[in-house]
Design a protein around this motif. Structure first.
Motif, PDB file in Angstrom:
ATOM      1  N   GLU A  52       0.855  -1.303  -0.122  1.00  0.00           N
ATOM      2  CA  GLU A  52       0.043  -0.153   0.019  1.00  0.00           C
ATOM      3  C   GLU A  52       0.794   1.363  -0.180  1.00  0.00           C
ATOM      4  OE1 GLU A  52      -4.276  -1.211   2.112  1.00  0.00           O
ATOM      5  OE2 GLU A  52      -2.256  -0.836   3.492  1.00  0.00           O
ATOM      6  N   ARG A  53       1.870   1.208   0.771  1.00  0.00           N
ATOM      7  CA  ARG A  53       2.878   2.463   1.008  1.00  0.00           C
ATOM      8  C   ARG A  53       3.583   2.503  -0.470  1.00  0.00           C
ATOM      9  NH1 ARG A  53       6.972   1.852   5.516  1.00  0.00           N
ATOM     10  NH2 ARG A  53       7.656   0.209   4.042  1.00  0.00           N
ATOM     11  N   ASP A  54       3.907   1.446  -1.040  1.00  0.00           N
ATOM     12  CA  ASP A  54       4.875   1.826  -2.374  1.00  0.00           C
ATOM     13  C   ASP A  54       3.829   1.869  -3.462  1.00  0.00           C
ATOM     14  OD1 ASP A  54       7.348   1.572  -0.967  1.00  0.00           O
ATOM     15  OD2 ASP A  54       7.559  -0.506  -1.521  1.00  0.00           O
ATOM     16  N   THR A  55       2.586   1.488  -3.390  1.00  0.00           N
ATOM     17  CA  THR A  55       1.930   1.863  -4.580  1.00  0.00           C
ATOM     18  C   THR A  55       1.349   3.374  -4.637  1.00  0.00           C
ATOM     19  OG1 THR A  55       0.618  -0.292  -4.448  1.00  0.00           O
ATOM     20  CG2 THR A  55      -0.589   1.754  -5.604  1.00  0.00           C
ATOM     21  N   ILE A  56       1.196   4.000  -3.222  1.00  0.00           N
ATOM     22  CA  ILE A  56       0.932   5.393  -2.960  1.00  0.00           C
ATOM     23  C   ILE A  56       2.209   6.212  -3.534  1.00  0.00           C
ATOM     24  CG2 ILE A  56       0.544   7.258  -1.731  1.00  0.00           C
ATOM     25  CD1 ILE A  56      -1.271   5.216   0.226  1.00  0.00           C
ATOM     26  N   GLY A  57       3.275   5.363  -3.164  1.00  0.00           N
ATOM     27  CA  GLY A  57       4.750   6.198  -3.659  1.00  0.00           C
ATOM     28  C   GLY A  57       4.889   6.302  -4.938  1.00  0.00           C
ATOM     29  N   THR A  58       4.539   5.369  -5.941  1.00  0.00           N
ATOM     30  CA  THR A  58       4.775   5.217  -7.250  1.00  0.00           C
ATOM     31  C   THR A  58       3.894   6.247  -7.821  1.00  0.00           C
ATOM     32  OG1 THR A  58       5.058   2.773  -7.329  1.00  0.00           O
ATOM     33  CG2 THR A  58       4.200   3.613  -9.342  1.00  0.00           C
ATOM     34  N   VAL A  59       2.528   6.633  -7.402  1.00  0.00           N
ATOM     35  CA  VAL A  59       1.730   7.404  -8.171  1.00  0.00           C
ATOM     36  C   VAL A  59       2.314   8.997  -7.737  1.00  0.00           C
ATOM     37  CG1 VAL A  59      -0.514   8.365  -7.889  1.00  0.00           C
ATOM     38  CG2 VAL A  59      -0.358   5.886  -7.907  1.00  0.00           C
ATOM     39  N   VAL A  60       2.821   9.126  -6.627  1.00  0.00           N
ATOM     40  CA  VAL A  60       3.325  10.262  -6.364  1.00  0.00           C
ATOM     41  C   VAL A  60       4.427  10.796  -7.299  1.00  0.00           C
ATOM     42  CG1 VAL A  60       4.407  11.987  -4.462  1.00  0.00           C
ATOM     43  CG2 VAL A  60       2.401  10.461  -4.093  1.00  0.00           C
ATOM     44  N   ASP A  61       5.501   9.545  -7.305  1.00  0.00           N
ATOM     45  CA  ASP A  61       6.788   9.715  -8.201  1.00  0.00           C
ATOM     46  C   ASP A  61       6.519  10.168  -9.693  1.00  0.00           C
ATOM     47  OD1 ASP A  61       8.772   9.579  -6.160  1.00  0.00           O
ATOM     48  OD2 ASP A  61       8.376   7.262  -6.648  1.00  0.00           O
ATOM     49  N   ILE A  62       5.189   9.487 -10.093  1.00  0.00           N
ATOM     50  CA  ILE A  62       4.834   9.960 -11.410  1.00  0.00           C
ATOM     51  C   ILE A  62       4.347  11.606 -11.657  1.00  0.00           C
ATOM     52  CG2 ILE A  62       3.136   9.355 -13.094  1.00  0.00           C
ATOM     53  CD1 ILE A  62       3.334   6.479 -12.230  1.00  0.00           C
ATOM     54  N   VAL A  63       3.627  11.702 -10.621  1.00  0.00           N
ATOM     55  CA  VAL A  63       2.715  13.109 -10.832  1.00  0.00           C
ATOM     56  C   VAL A  63       3.714  14.259 -10.465  1.00  0.00           C
ATOM     57  CG1 VAL A  63       1.192  14.414  -9.869  1.00  0.00           C
ATOM     58  CG2 VAL A  63       0.737  12.054 -10.097  1.00  0.00           C
ATOM     59  N   THR A  64       4.666  14.018  -9.625  1.00  0.00           N
ATOM     60  CA  THR A  64       5.750  14.924  -9.143  1.00  0.00           C
ATOM     61  C   THR A  64       7.144  14.948  -9.948  1.00  0.00           C
ATOM     62  OG1 THR A  64       6.559  13.628  -7.205  1.00  0.00           O
ATOM     63  CG2 THR A  64       4.677  15.066  -6.972  1.00  0.00           C
ATOM     64  N   ASN A  65       7.294  14.092 -10.668  1.00  0.00           N
ATOM     65  CA  ASN A  65       8.791  14.041 -11.252  1.00  0.00           C
ATOM     66  C   ASN A  65       9.107  15.607 -11.982  1.00  0.00           C
ATOM     67  OD1 ASN A  65      11.146  13.537 -12.344  1.00  0.00           O
ATOM     68  ND2 ASN A  65      10.645  11.605 -13.460  1.00  0.00           N
TER      69      ASN A  65
END
Length: 244
Positions: free
Chosen positions: A155-168
């Motif tokens: 759950e933590r890494d799934t949210i992290g992946t989404v944030v990395d995509i949006v904030t890169n």
């Protein structure tokens, strides 16, 4: 970057909220309350790999010269480095942020993004992601999740992946006419990894008695080691998993 910053705030709250609601007693080594759903997704991912990813990866590796494939993977790392730097800052790892900034500048000037000149000069790759940032901030791991196309996560890494995509930051810096560069080189790097470690992946998916359980165990142990949660365990995901 207003959208990206607000996304970080929402993601932090979501990570703590979701993971806290599902995190079990610390004695539970593998927490998989969504196993029935995860297994269905795993079957889909295995089918996708057999029918599409594996044959395309083999063609990618056999048709394109190694230099071109290496250039694509180097470009993937290059366009991801601004995200590494951002996460380093979020984590308070300013030495790593400076290191990755130097690496970005070195590869941009001397490698044009296609050559890993920085590693040759001793400035090695130090990846960082928002899942790691959430871990540093104290967000619990949460439940194990396998997602379509993406594969194993939490759950933590799934949210992290989404944030990395949006904030890169790369996504905001690139002109709209070449915005495809980042996902394009990411796809190429995935194919390269699948080609390079094809025998090991094939053994995992085709030869193990329960490829879902094996994949889950490998992901969780390796990820926890990356985050320093299990200093005594070191796993090489590309060695022969079934070597006696």
């Amino acid at each position: 970057m207003k959208y990206g910053v607000s996304t970080v705030g929402v993601a932090v709250g979501l990570a703590f909220g979701l993971a806290a609601c599902t995190t079990p007693d610390e004695s539970v080594e593998i927490f998989d309350p969504y196993e029935e759903r995860n297994r269905k997704v795993h079957d889909f991912n295995v089918s996708l790999d057999r029918n599409l990813v594996r044959p395309v990866a083999r063609a990618y590796g056999e048709v394109l010269p190694g230099e071109i494939r290496a250039g694509v993977s180097n470009m993937k790392d290059f366009v991801s480095t601004p995200s590494y730097i951002l996460n380093d800052v979020f984590q308070g790892s300013f030495e790593d942020a400076a290191h990755n900034t130097l690496r970005l500048a070195f590869n941009g000037v001397f490698g044009f993004g296609l050559l890993d000149s920085a590693s040759a000069a001793g400035v090695e790759r130090r990846p960082s992601d928002f899942g790691q940032t959430l871990h540093v901030w104290g967000a619990p791991e949460g439940a194990y999740i396998e997602s379509p196309f993406i594969g194993p996560s939490t759950e933590r890494d799934t949210i992290g992946t989404v944030v990395d995509i949006v904030t890169n930051p790369t996504a905001y810096a690139l002109d709209r006419s070449i915005i495809w560069v980042s996902p394009g080189v990411t796809a190429g790097d995935v194919l390269q990894q699948r080609y390079e470690f094809g025998d090991t992946v094939d053994s995992l998916l085709d030869d193990s008695a329960d490829s879902y359980a094996q994949t889950r165990s490998i992901y969780l142990q390796n990820r926890r080691f990356e985050l320093g949660q299990d200093d005594e365990f070191e796993f090489d995901p590309y060695e022969d998993l079934f070597d006696e």
